[in-house]
Design a protein around this motif. Structure first.
Motif, PDB file in Angstrom:
ATOM      1  N   GLU A 249       0.844  -1.201   0.000  1.00 56.83           N
ATOM      2  CA  GLU A 249       0.000   0.000   0.000  1.00 56.83           C
ATOM      3  C   GLU A 249       0.876   1.247   0.000  1.00 56.83           C
ATOM      4  OE1 GLU A 249      -3.828   1.912   2.357  1.00 56.83           O
ATOM      5  OE2 GLU A 249      -2.403   0.678   3.487  1.00 56.83           O
ATOM      6  N   GLN A 250       0.649   2.100  -0.979  1.00 58.42           N
ATOM      7  CA  GLN A 250       1.367   3.363  -1.106  1.00 58.42           C
ATOM      8  C   GLN A 250       0.427   4.496  -0.703  1.00 58.42           C
ATOM      9  OE1 GLN A 250       4.113   4.344  -4.616  1.00 58.42           O
ATOM     10  NE2 GLN A 250       2.315   5.572  -5.095  1.00 58.42           N
ATOM     11  N   ILE A 251       0.853   5.304   0.287  1.00 54.50           N
ATOM     12  CA  ILE A 251       0.006   6.364   0.830  1.00 54.50           C
ATOM     13  C   ILE A 251       0.724   7.693   0.706  1.00 54.50           C
ATOM     14  CG2 ILE A 251      -1.283   7.136   2.870  1.00 54.50           C
ATOM     15  CD1 ILE A 251      -0.124   3.829   3.447  1.00 54.50           C
ATOM     16  N   VAL A 252       0.021   8.716   0.262  1.00 51.97           N
ATOM     17  CA  VAL A 252       0.585  10.062   0.183  1.00 51.97           C
ATOM     18  C   VAL A 252      -0.275  11.010   1.009  1.00 51.97           C
ATOM     19  CG1 VAL A 252      -0.659  10.530  -1.989  1.00 51.97           C
ATOM     20  CG2 VAL A 252       1.304  11.947  -1.354  1.00 51.97           C
ATOM     21  N   GLN A 253       0.370  11.897   1.782  1.00 52.42           N
ATOM     22  CA  GLN A 253      -0.334  12.856   2.627  1.00 52.42           C
ATOM     23  C   GLN A 253       0.226  14.248   2.406  1.00 52.42           C
ATOM     24  OE1 GLN A 253       0.592  10.020   6.135  1.00 52.42           O
ATOM     25  NE2 GLN A 253      -1.061  11.342   6.893  1.00 52.42           N
ATOM     26  N   MET A 254      -0.671  15.202   2.278  1.00 53.06           N
ATOM     27  CA  MET A 254      -0.264  16.611   2.194  1.00 53.06           C
ATOM     28  C   MET A 254      -1.494  17.504   2.303  1.00 53.06           C
ATOM     29  SD  MET A 254       0.498  17.576  -1.745  1.00 53.06           S
ATOM     30  CE  MET A 254       0.560  19.259  -1.152  1.00 53.06           C
ATOM     31  N   ALA A 260      -4.388   6.847  -1.155  1.00 50.46           N
ATOM     32  CA  ALA A 260      -3.740   5.541  -0.997  1.00 50.46           C
ATOM     33  C   ALA A 260      -4.132   4.617  -2.141  1.00 50.46           C
ATOM     34  CB  ALA A 260      -4.129   4.907   0.337  1.00 50.46           C
ATOM     35  N   CYS A 261      -3.171   3.766  -2.518  1.00 43.48           N
ATOM     36  CA  CYS A 261      -3.412   2.780  -3.564  1.00 43.48           C
ATOM     37  C   CYS A 261      -2.778   1.459  -3.150  1.00 43.48           C
ATOM     38  CB  CYS A 261      -2.833   3.248  -4.896  1.00 43.48           C
ATOM     39  SG  CYS A 261      -3.070   2.077  -6.259  1.00 43.48           S
ATOM     40  N   SER A 374     -10.402   1.663 -11.623  1.00 42.37           N
ATOM     41  CA  SER A 374     -10.412   1.149 -10.246  1.00 42.37           C
ATOM     42  C   SER A 374     -10.047   2.228  -9.242  1.00 42.37           C
ATOM     43  CB  SER A 374      -9.460  -0.043 -10.116  1.00 42.37           C
ATOM     44  OG  SER A 374      -8.138   0.328 -10.444  1.00 42.37           O
ATOM     45  N   GLY A 375      -9.254   3.204  -9.665  1.00 38.26           N
ATOM     46  CA  GLY A 375      -9.021   4.382  -8.844  1.00 38.26           C
ATOM     47  C   GLY A 375      -8.165   4.144  -7.611  1.00 38.26           C
ATOM     48  N   TYR A 376      -8.382   4.999  -6.610  1.00 33.66           N
ATOM     49  CA  TYR A 376      -7.599   4.984  -5.380  1.00 33.66           C
ATOM     50  C   TYR A 376      -8.421   5.672  -4.288  1.00 33.66           C
ATOM     51  CZ  TYR A 376      -6.774   9.620  -7.367  1.00 33.66           C
ATOM     52  OH  TYR A 376      -6.950  10.860  -7.938  1.00 33.66           O
ATOM     53  N   LEU A 377      -7.998   5.481  -3.046  1.00 35.03           N
ATOM     54  CA  LEU A 377      -8.658   6.148  -1.927  1.00 35.03           C
ATOM     55  C   LEU A 377      -8.215   7.606  -1.864  1.00 35.03           C
ATOM     56  CD1 LEU A 377     -10.287   6.041   0.819  1.00 35.03           C
ATOM     57  CD2 LEU A 377      -8.061   5.609   1.898  1.00 35.03           C
ATOM     58  N   LEU A 378      -9.169   8.508  -1.658  1.00 33.17           N
ATOM     59  CA  LEU A 378      -8.846   9.926  -1.454  1.00 33.17           C
ATOM     60  C   LEU A 378      -9.738  10.469  -0.352  1.00 33.17           C
ATOM     61  CD1 LEU A 378      -7.260  12.447  -2.291  1.00 33.17           C
ATOM     62  CD2 LEU A 378      -9.082  12.949  -3.952  1.00 33.17           C
ATOM     63  N   LEU A 386     -13.569  11.103  -0.682  1.00 34.62           N
ATOM     64  CA  LEU A 386     -13.920  11.670  -1.977  1.00 34.62           C
ATOM     65  C   LEU A 386     -13.863  10.631  -3.094  1.00 34.62           C
ATOM     66  CD1 LEU A 386     -11.890  15.031  -1.748  1.00 34.62           C
ATOM     67  CD2 LEU A 386     -14.222  14.540  -0.944  1.00 34.62           C
ATOM     68  N   LYS A 387     -12.963   9.672  -2.977  1.00 38.93           N
ATOM     69  CA  LYS A 387     -12.828   8.579  -3.943  1.00 38.93           C
ATOM     70  C   LYS A 387     -12.498   7.310  -3.180  1.00 38.93           C
ATOM     71  CE  LYS A 387     -10.327   8.910  -7.683  1.00 38.93           C
ATOM     72  NZ  LYS A 387     -11.253   8.551  -8.759  1.00 38.93           N
ATOM     73  N   GLU A 388     -12.749   6.159  -3.804  1.00 35.97           N
ATOM     74  CA  GLU A 388     -12.321   4.904  -3.206  1.00 35.97           C
ATOM     75  C   GLU A 388     -11.785   3.975  -4.281  1.00 35.97           C
ATOM     76  OE1 GLU A 388     -15.500   2.968  -1.197  1.00 35.97           O
ATOM     77  OE2 GLU A 388     -16.587   2.445  -3.031  1.00 35.97           O
ATOM     78  N   GLN A 389     -10.919   3.063  -3.869  1.00 32.14           N
ATOM     79  CA  GLN A 389     -10.344   2.092  -4.795  1.00 32.14           C
ATOM     80  C   GLN A 389     -11.315   0.924  -4.928  1.00 32.14           C
ATOM     81  OE1 GLN A 389      -6.302   0.993  -3.912  1.00 32.14           O
ATOM     82  NE2 GLN A 389      -6.236  -0.640  -5.452  1.00 32.14           N
ATOM     83  N   THR A 390     -11.659   0.596  -6.161  1.00 30.97           N
ATOM     84  CA  THR A 390     -12.660  -0.450  -6.402  1.00 30.97           C
ATOM     85  C   THR A 390     -12.089  -1.688  -7.103  1.00 30.97           C
ATOM     86  OG1 THR A 390     -13.289   0.575  -8.511  1.00 30.97           O
ATOM     87  CG2 THR A 390     -14.512   1.263  -6.546  1.00 30.97           C
ATOM     88  N   GLY A 391     -10.792  -1.698  -7.322  1.00 29.37           N
ATOM     89  CA  GLY A 391     -10.171  -2.848  -7.978  1.00 29.37           C
ATOM     90  C   GLY A 391      -8.704  -2.945  -7.609  1.00 29.37           C
ATOM     91  N   ILE A 392      -8.094  -4.048  -7.980  1.00 30.51           N
ATOM     92  CA  ILE A 392      -6.708  -4.322  -7.568  1.00 30.51           C
ATOM     93  C   ILE A 392      -5.921  -4.909  -8.732  1.00 30.51           C
ATOM     94  CG2 ILE A 392      -7.066  -6.719  -6.823  1.00 30.51           C
ATOM     95  CD1 ILE A 392      -5.218  -4.252  -4.642  1.00 30.51           C
ATOM     96  N   VAL A 393      -4.632  -4.548  -8.821  1.00 33.73           N
ATOM     97  CA  VAL A 393      -3.724  -5.180  -9.776  1.00 33.73           C
ATOM     98  C   VAL A 393      -2.958  -6.269  -9.035  1.00 33.73           C
ATOM     99  CG1 VAL A 393      -1.765  -4.899 -11.322  1.00 33.73           C
ATOM    100  CG2 VAL A 393      -3.497  -3.102 -11.169  1.00 33.73           C
TER     101      VAL A 393
END
Length: 596
Positions: A249-254, A260-261, A374-378, A386-393
């Motif tokens: 899991e890769q997470i970015v904060q600012m 997160a993805c 599939s997107g990512y969590l925001l 605001l967004k969510e991850q709906t799929g996985i690689v």
């Protein structure tokens, strides 16, 4: 997001361990005034006590500081307490400190061995010796306040009641490394002592982009369902759980935003193996090929329940032994292909070779539509999703290490760029590579991540790490890969069998029987009882030396020609025997009884 635990009882962060002749006493020393825990050195039974027992000239205890209790492991007769002797703070996440275990220590509770039979003592000794291997387990991480077993999205979706539970009850069991070892403490309702530990990796860095400070974190969580070493855990079990399954899991904060993805890796999901036999690359063997579609179906059904839609990226070769496996994977997955499951084959070695990894852009073009969909969590500064991850690689090669690391880092880079554009930090065409310091930190983070995962599975850092770390292949990196490949060969053949036994014991995949007539796990008959690679190697070198010495004397006495041929034949014969019977000379796992 990943919040502090709000349960009524906090975890103890510092403890003092007293070694009395008849018991261990663990005393909280972090100011929490919690009740000490007494553990019998006879049988491992435990209970809370009011205070530490009085010390006298007869009862002089040894005292040391520890930082957590991992659990208790019961063997044939005795029990063994496992604690964290030392730790290192490796960063913080959401305001919570994250620690890496730098030293584990096993304390035996085996005084009852005095009244057991010689056979039981022998068996106990065999099993307890594996715990010295367990003490060297790499890549263990924990937090006293953060739930490291759950992704940011799953943690965000936790209900308020769940967030009030103790950390061990919030934890995802498949990523809880000490899940089995905690059972005795759970039965005794010792919540403040129950410290969840994961195996994987934790990397993070901060970097400036213009006036903005960006913090990036990369967490790996290793699944315990089919945990093991490179050659001794391949493929899937009949339930669809695969070897070397790792969630990254890769997470970015600012500026209050968190994105997160999650990606996953895992061995090809059907039953196959590659048993070491002293050859550099043992033959791949597909077991019960008719079962492959059913096993693959179970695997992908589980992934869909946990992650949503799935894109399986298969990086193995088209030809040779790898080609057979890839063909079986492609065939087995066909019945489950649908709108929610896709399969893409990308022959990494044929397309990228050993140096042209920039050609992964070809793969990216094939999967970019899935990544965007599939997107990512925001999550914004108010905690609104605001967004969510709906799929996985889901990425795999043979080991799910080297080619997989390079590919996952490419996907991580592309997703981070999408996230930074969405937050407003990057312009439409701006990339990570346009910010040198940020780019360097990103490469190092993913290279360290790949090394951690590789060390746990293969015993060495990842191959091709120079490309992930530097963005290009180097002569030094290629030489380092050659050395690591040889080290892997040695570990796979002569060390990993014992390590696999230790893993199976710790994870509860092998439950020790307490029957009086059980045999020691190392007992073997016939040739196996005397087979030894060091002995065979010594005989070969001995024969080679005498053949050489005899050959040098041939010009002076022709009878030495006979002796040189005799010694040469002896050497070739021993070498041929070792080659033909390679499996019995290897260090193999010896525990076979599955957990019921």
């Amino acid at each position: 997001m990943m919040e502090r635990a709000e349960s009524g009882q906090k975890l103890y962060t510092r403890l003092r361990l007293w070694e009395f002749p008849d018991q261990y006493v663990i005393e909280p020393t972090d100011g929490s005034a919690g009740a000490p825990l007494a553990i019998s050195r006879k049988d491992g039974s435990m209970s809370l006590i009011d205070q530490v027992p009085h010390c006298s000239s007869v009862r002089v205890p040894k005292i040391q500081t520890i930082f957590g209790v991992v659990g208790l492991l019961k063997l044939v007769v005795g029990s063994y307490l496992i604690v964290i002797k030392d730790r290192e703070c490796v960063g913080s996440y959401m305001g919570n400190q994250i620690f890496k275990v730098t030293s584990l220590k096993v304390f035996p509770c085996d005084h009852s061995l005095k009244s057991t039979t010689t056979e039981q003592k022998k068996v106990e000794s065999e099993f307890s010796a594996l715990l010295s291997v367990a003490e060297k387990t790499p890549g263990l991480y924990f937090s006293y306040e953060a739930n490291l077993t759950l992704s940011a999205q799953r943690l965000h979706d936790l209900g308020d009641e769940s967030k009030l539970l103790p950390l061990w009850r919030q934890a995802e069991p498949r990523f809880l490394w000490n899940n089995y070892m905690m059972e005795v403490l759970i039965d005794n309702k010792l919540d403040p002592y129950l410290l969840p530990v994961i195996q994987g990796s934790f990397q993070n860095f901060q970097a400036a982009i213009g006036k903005e400070i960006v913090e990036v974190t990369l967490i790996a969580r290793r699944c315990t369902r089919r945990n093991g070493t490179r050659m001794w855990r391949r493929g899937a079990d009949p339930d669809g759980y695969v070897a070397n399954f790792v969630e990254s899991e890769q997470i970015v904060q600012m500026n209050g935003f968190t994105a997160a993805c999650v990606q996953i890796r895992g061995s090809m999901p059907f039953i196959w193996e590659q048993i070491v036999d002293l050859t550099y690359k043992p033959k791949f063997e597909i077991i019960k090929p008719e079962e492959a579609p059913r096993v693959a179906e179970r695997h992908f059904l589980d992934l869909r329940k946990k992650y949503g839609s799935v894109l399986a990226v298969d990086l193995v070769n088209t030809h040779g032994g790898e080609g057979r496996l890839s063909e079986k994977f492609s065939t087995a997955v066909q019945p489950v292909i649908c709108d929610d499951v896709r399969y893409v084959h990308f022959d990494f070695h044929q397309i990228c070779g050993h140096v042209h990894f920039e050609r992964l852009s070809i793969l990216y073009e094939q999967i970019v539509d899935f990544l965007e969909k599939s997107g990512y969590l925001l999550v914004n500064e108010k905690g609104d999703k605001l967004k969510e991850q709906t799929g996985i690689v889901r990425t795999n090669c043979i080991d799910c290490l080297d080619r997989t690391n390079v590919t996952q880092s490419m996907i991580g880079r592309k997703m981070l760029e999408l996230q930074l554009r969405r937050i407003g930090v990057f312009a439409a065409e701006e990339t990570i590579s346009s910010h040198a310091n940020f780019d360097d930190s990103f490469k190092i983070m993913w290279a360290n991540h790949g090394d951690d995962i590789s060390i746990q599975y293969s015993g060495t850092p990842a191959l091709k790490g120079d490309f992930v770390r530097l963005g290009q292949r180097t002569t030094q990196g290629i030489i380092k890969d050659g050395i690591n490949a040889l080290v892997r060969y040695y570990l796979n053949n002569f060390a990993d069998g014992t390590k696999q036994d230790a893993i199976d014991l710790l994870q509860g995949h092998y439950i020790v029987s307490v029957s009086r007539d059980m045999k020691a796990p190392s007992q073997a008959g016939g040739l196996e009882s005397v087979a030894s690679f060091p002995l065979a190697f010594a005989l070969i070198m001995f024969g080679f030396l005498f053949a050489l010495l005899s050959l040098r004397q041939v010009p002076y006495d022709m009878k030495h020609l006979f002796f040189s041929l005799l010694w040469a034949s002896f050497t070739v014969g021993i070498a041929a025997f070792v080659r033909a019977n390679g499996r019995i000379f290897c260090n193999r796992p010896r525990l076979h009884k599955p957990r019921q």
